[in-house]
Design a protein around this motif. Sequence first.
Motif, PDB file in Angstrom:
ATOM      1  N   SER A  97      71.914 -77.890  23.945  1.00 45.32           N
ATOM      2  CA  SER A  97      70.804 -77.935  22.884  1.00 45.32           C
ATOM      3  C   SER A  97      71.164 -77.416  21.534  1.00 45.32           C
ATOM      4  N   LEU A  98      70.595 -77.964  20.729  1.00 46.05           N
ATOM      5  CA  LEU A  98      70.939 -78.104  19.116  1.00 46.05           C
ATOM      6  C   LEU A  98      69.790 -77.757  18.588  1.00 46.05           C
ATOM      7  N   THR A  99      69.950 -76.745  17.595  1.00 50.19           N
ATOM      8  CA  THR A  99      68.719 -76.074  16.631  1.00 50.19           C
ATOM      9  C   THR A  99      69.278 -76.032  15.177  1.00 50.19           C
ATOM     10  N   THR A 100      68.726 -76.818  14.314  1.00 50.65           N
ATOM     11  CA  THR A 100      69.197 -76.743  13.069  1.00 50.65           C
ATOM     12  C   THR A 100      68.140 -76.148  11.941  1.00 50.65           C
ATOM     13  N   ARG A 101      68.800 -75.541  11.345  1.00 47.89           N
ATOM     14  CA  ARG A 101      67.870 -74.439  10.144  1.00 47.89           C
ATOM     15  C   ARG A 101      68.561 -74.623   8.800  1.00 47.89           C
ATOM     16  N   PRO A 102      68.052 -74.251   7.857  1.00 51.75           N
ATOM     17  CA  PRO A 102      68.416 -73.952   6.425  1.00 51.75           C
ATOM     18  C   PRO A 102      69.218 -72.638   6.521  1.00 51.75           C
ATOM     19  N   GLY A 103      70.436 -72.249   5.860  1.00 48.76           N
ATOM     20  CA  GLY A 103      70.925 -71.026   5.847  1.00 48.76           C
ATOM     21  C   GLY A 103      70.984 -70.802   4.412  1.00 48.76           C
ATOM     22  N   ARG A 104      71.827 -69.913   4.178  1.00 53.13           N
ATOM     23  CA  ARG A 104      72.087 -69.365   2.596  1.00 53.13           C
ATOM     24  C   ARG A 104      73.149 -70.470   2.108  1.00 53.13           C
ATOM     25  N   GLY A 105      72.652 -71.453   1.244  1.00 52.19           N
ATOM     26  CA  GLY A 105      73.667 -72.386   0.649  1.00 52.19           C
ATOM     27  C   GLY A 105      74.351 -73.324   1.710  1.00 52.19           C
TER      28      GLY A 105
ATOM     29  N   ILE B 252      73.800 -75.142  12.419  1.00 56.20           N
ATOM     30  CA  ILE B 252      73.795 -75.771  13.650  1.00 56.20           C
ATOM     31  C   ILE B 252      73.878 -74.892  14.510  1.00 56.20           C
ATOM     32  N   ARG B 253      72.860 -74.354  15.600  1.00 54.78           N
ATOM     33  CA  ARG B 253      73.136 -73.603  16.492  1.00 54.78           C
ATOM     34  C   ARG B 253      73.375 -74.453  18.020  1.00 54.78           C
ATOM     35  N   LEU B 254      74.304 -74.256  18.761  1.00 59.38           N
ATOM     36  CA  LEU B 254      74.584 -75.187  19.882  1.00 59.38           C
ATOM     37  C   LEU B 254      74.567 -74.281  21.009  1.00 59.38           C
ATOM     38  N   SER B 255      73.954 -74.548  22.053  1.00 66.03           N
ATOM     39  CA  SER B 255      74.121 -73.929  23.360  1.00 66.03           C
ATOM     40  C   SER B 255      74.191 -74.752  24.653  1.00 66.03           C
ATOM     41  N   GLY B 256      75.270 -74.614  25.415  1.00 66.41           N
ATOM     42  CA  GLY B 256      75.427 -75.271  26.626  1.00 66.41           C
ATOM     43  C   GLY B 256      76.888 -75.690  26.500  1.00 66.41           C
ATOM     44  N   VAL B 257      77.112 -76.909  26.846  1.00 66.57           N
ATOM     45  CA  VAL B 257      78.492 -77.712  27.040  1.00 66.57           C
ATOM     46  C   VAL B 257      78.377 -78.927  26.055  1.00 66.57           C
ATOM     47  N   VAL B 258      79.521 -78.809  25.203  1.00 70.30           N
ATOM     48  CA  VAL B 258      79.819 -79.766  24.290  1.00 70.30           C
ATOM     49  C   VAL B 258      81.028 -80.667  24.900  1.00 70.30           C
ATOM     50  N   ASP B 259      80.656 -81.961  25.608  1.00 73.19           N
ATOM     51  CA  ASP B 259      81.714 -82.620  26.135  1.00 73.19           C
ATOM     52  C   ASP B 259      81.351 -84.175  25.825  1.00 73.19           C
TER      53      ASP B 259
ATOM     54  N   MET C 281      62.866 -76.676  10.479  1.00 68.61           N
ATOM     55  CA  MET C 281      63.761 -76.492  11.812  1.00 68.61           C
ATOM     56  C   MET C 281      63.666 -77.642  12.651  1.00 68.61           C
ATOM     57  N   SER C 282      64.674 -78.012  13.288  1.00 64.12           N
ATOM     58  CA  SER C 282      64.692 -78.879  14.254  1.00 64.12           C
ATOM     59  C   SER C 282      65.129 -78.678  15.430  1.00 64.12           C
ATOM     60  N   VAL C 283      64.811 -78.919  16.476  1.00 65.51           N
ATOM     61  CA  VAL C 283      65.392 -78.663  18.118  1.00 65.51           C
ATOM     62  C   VAL C 283      65.588 -79.763  18.932  1.00 65.51           C
ATOM     63  N   HIS C 284      66.735 -79.863  19.429  1.00 67.82           N
ATOM     64  CA  HIS C 284      66.988 -81.174  20.343  1.00 67.82           C
ATOM     65  C   HIS C 284      67.480 -80.868  21.571  1.00 67.82           C
TER      66      HIS C 284
ATOM     67  N   ASP D 280      71.735 -86.540   4.550  1.00 66.22           N
ATOM     68  CA  ASP D 280      70.985 -85.705   3.955  1.00 66.22           C
ATOM     69  C   ASP D 280      71.714 -85.071   2.579  1.00 66.22           C
ATOM     70  N   GLY D 281      72.980 -85.244   2.537  1.00 66.82           N
ATOM     71  CA  GLY D 281      73.710 -84.846   1.265  1.00 66.82           C
ATOM     72  C   GLY D 281      74.228 -83.330   1.567  1.00 66.82           C
ATOM     73  N   VAL D 282      74.332 -82.648   2.903  1.00 72.27           N
ATOM     74  CA  VAL D 282      74.691 -81.486   2.926  1.00 72.27           C
ATOM     75  C   VAL D 282      76.183 -81.333   2.772  1.00 72.27           C
ATOM     76  N   ARG D 283      76.580 -80.309   2.189  1.00 71.59           N
ATOM     77  CA  ARG D 283      78.132 -80.064   2.039  1.00 71.59           C
ATOM     78  C   ARG D 283      78.826 -78.871   2.746  1.00 71.59           C
ATOM     79  N   HIS D 284      77.868 -77.889   3.193  1.00 67.82           N
ATOM     80  CA  HIS D 284      78.324 -76.967   3.959  1.00 67.82           C
ATOM     81  C   HIS D 284      77.530 -76.531   5.105  1.00 67.82           C
ATOM     82  N   VAL D 285      78.465 -76.521   6.142  1.00 70.03           N
ATOM     83  CA  VAL D 285      77.886 -76.512   7.574  1.00 70.03           C
ATOM     84  C   VAL D 285      78.352 -75.421   8.423  1.00 70.03           C
ATOM     85  N   VAL D 286      77.433 -74.433   8.900  1.00 67.89           N
ATOM     86  CA  VAL D 286      77.842 -73.653  10.132  1.00 67.89           C
ATOM     87  C   VAL D 286      77.336 -73.847  11.247  1.00 67.89           C
TER      88      VAL D 286
END
Length: 141
Positions: free
Chosen positions: A27-35, A39-46, A1-4, A63-69
């Motif tokens: 704030s961005l948090t990335t973690r593996p999910g089921r398949g 990516i969890r976002l918190s705050g303002v995206v502008d 998991m990475s946090v930025h 990284d070759g990821v095909r499915h993102v939530v």
Amino acid sequence: MSVHTGGVAGNAGDRCAGVRRCGVELSLTTRPGRGCTVIRLSGVVDLATEPELRASLERELRDGVRHVVLDLAEVRLIDSTALGTIVSFHKRLRERAGQLCLVGVQPLVFRVLELTSVDRLVGLYDSVEAAEDDLAAARER
């Protein structure tokens, strides 16, 4: 998991220059999910924080990821710059036979997605689990 955590941290007396505002904006948090990757976002995206979102999404593509939530449950505001990034990323995933899902969209953010018809382009879900279930079902078809 990475946090930025993006934006600029500032004290009451600090001054911020350019388009960035004082305080932590995203704030961005990335973690593996089921398949997928979640990516969890918190705050303002502008305009000020979109480069951090774009960089995170670009890493997933490299990284070759095909499915993102994208979990937007804690996103208070989203602007046209971020919408453009989301639409572009959606298209790039589709080119790879992948999918982008948006979850936990709050009313103000939903209104922006609705006004711009992004809600018709990208799948919206109530929870990460619901998006993961739908992705799993699509893989079985």
